[in-house]
Scaffold this motif. Structure first.
Motif, PDB file in Angstrom:
ATOM      1  N   LEU A  63       0.076  -3.819  -5.222  1.00 59.73           N
ATOM      2  CA  LEU A  63       0.546  -5.121  -4.735  1.00 59.73           C
ATOM      3  C   LEU A  63       2.046  -5.155  -4.438  1.00 59.73           C
ATOM      4  N   LYS A  64       2.805  -4.213  -4.951  1.00 61.52           N
ATOM      5  CA  LYS A  64       4.267  -4.296  -4.865  1.00 61.52           C
ATOM      6  C   LYS A  64       4.749  -4.424  -3.423  1.00 61.52           C
ATOM      7  N   ILE A  65       5.677  -5.373  -3.227  1.00 62.19           N
ATOM      8  CA  ILE A  65       6.226  -5.635  -1.904  1.00 62.19           C
ATOM      9  C   ILE A  65       7.554  -4.906  -1.754  1.00 62.19           C
ATOM     10  N   MET A  81       3.344   0.383   7.724  1.00 64.40           N
ATOM     11  CA  MET A  81       3.232  -0.755   6.824  1.00 64.40           C
ATOM     12  C   MET A  81       1.775  -0.980   6.422  1.00 64.40           C
ATOM     13  N   ARG A  82       1.552  -1.266   5.136  1.00 66.91           N
ATOM     14  CA  ARG A  82       0.225  -1.597   4.632  1.00 66.91           C
ATOM     15  C   ARG A  82       0.061  -3.114   4.628  1.00 66.91           C
ATOM     16  N   ILE A 104      -1.533 -13.207   2.784  1.00 61.00           N
ATOM     17  CA  ILE A 104      -1.322 -11.906   3.419  1.00 61.00           C
ATOM     18  C   ILE A 104      -0.188 -11.184   2.693  1.00 61.00           C
ATOM     19  N   LEU A 105      -0.436  -9.939   2.321  1.00 59.03           N
ATOM     20  CA  LEU A 105       0.593  -9.092   1.725  1.00 59.03           C
ATOM     21  C   LEU A 105       0.908  -7.967   2.703  1.00 59.03           C
ATOM     22  N   GLN A 106       2.179  -7.764   2.983  1.00 53.33           N
ATOM     23  CA  GLN A 106       2.616  -6.670   3.848  1.00 53.33           C
ATOM     24  C   GLN A 106       3.715  -5.901   3.135  1.00 53.33           C
ATOM     25  N   THR A 107       3.557  -4.571   3.050  1.00 52.32           N
ATOM     26  CA  THR A 107       4.511  -3.776   2.291  1.00 52.32           C
ATOM     27  C   THR A 107       4.609  -2.358   2.833  1.00 52.32           C
ATOM     28  N   PHE A 108       5.766  -1.769   2.637  1.00 58.22           N
ATOM     29  CA  PHE A 108       5.990  -0.365   2.948  1.00 58.22           C
ATOM     30  C   PHE A 108       6.021   0.467   1.666  1.00 58.22           C
TER      31      PHE A 108
END
Length: 252
Positions: free
Chosen positions: A160-162, A240-241, A225-229
């Protein structure tokens, strides 16, 4: 009510993980398994038998358990049902932490032999996508799909980490996309509501805690919505995930 085990011959799934400690192409396996309780064991014993004896078995189990715990508390190692040995062990203290006791278990040869015939149904590569197991109101602990406009939200899950590759772009983050009449949501990011960095209290792979922003509209449904690298370990990924939570969240 005691629960029967439906399939004693059920196969197990194995997930292959990349070993980032050793580097290269080395991997390791993790087995996905279910944990049965003693109630499951007793129910299995009673299959096709007189169920009036389940209380007697449960009482016997409780007596055996309490006696084993008594022996452990007195410093004894206890052999359990020929399956292995429970034993107390001591961990040396440090300046910050006192010495303390832990419990260990050494499986018997009979137990080791029992797992040799386990059948593997599949070996799959580790998923790189995030997953959410629970969303709750942080202040009340109530699991919800709806929140008031000033709620503090806690999300449980994995990956989950952003983290952003370039914070100035604002691509990574926690977003609330408004649900449209047809059940979809706008694809344009400028129509999403982003949780400000200052509102995020915990940002970890297994947990996110954040306060809903003041500009979020109430009496509306949103797609989380979660967006993270962030990579699964240290560092960043190139692509990006993105994760979309299936159940809409209602802000009232």
């Amino acid at each position: 009510m005691l629960k029967f085990v439906n399939d004693l011959s059920a196969n197990v799934n194995v997930v292959e993980h990349k070993n980032f400690l050793q580097g290269g192409d080395t991997t390791y396996y993790k087995m996905q398994r279910n944990t049965l309780t003693m109630n499951n064991v007793i129910a299995e014993i009673l299959k096709g038998r007189n169920h009036s004896s389940d209380g007697e078995l449960l009482n016997s189990y409780a007596l055996i358990k309490s006696t084993i715990l008594k022996f452990l508390n007195n410093g004894y190692a206890v052999e359990v049902l020929d399956l292995g040995t429970l034993y107390p062990s001591i961990v040396k203290g440090t300046e910050k932490k006192k010495q303390h006791f832990i419990v260990g278990f050494t499986p018997s040869e009979e137990a080791k032999k029992a797992v040799e015939s386990i059948k593997i149904s599949s070996i799959q590569p580790e998923s790189t996508s995030a997953s959410i197991t629970k969303i709750e109101d942080y202040n009340t602990g109530i699991v919800n799909s709806y929140f008031s406009g000033n709620s503090v939200v806690r999300i449980y899950g994995s990956k989950l980490k952003i983290q952003d590759d370039e914070p100035s772009t604002g691509k990574a983050g926690i977003f609330f996309a408004p649900v449209l009449e047809d059940g979809s949501y706008p694809q344009e990011m400028d129509k999403w509501i982003k949780i400000p960095q200052s509102n995020i209290r915990v940002n970890m792979p297994s947990s996110l805690i954040f306060k809903l922003p003041e500009n979020i509209e109430t009496d509306k449904d949103y797609v989380l919505i979660l967006q993270t690298f962030a990579s699964q370990h240290k560092g960043l990924v190139k692509n990006m995930r993105k994760y979309e939570h299936k159940t809409p969240i209602h802000v009232r």
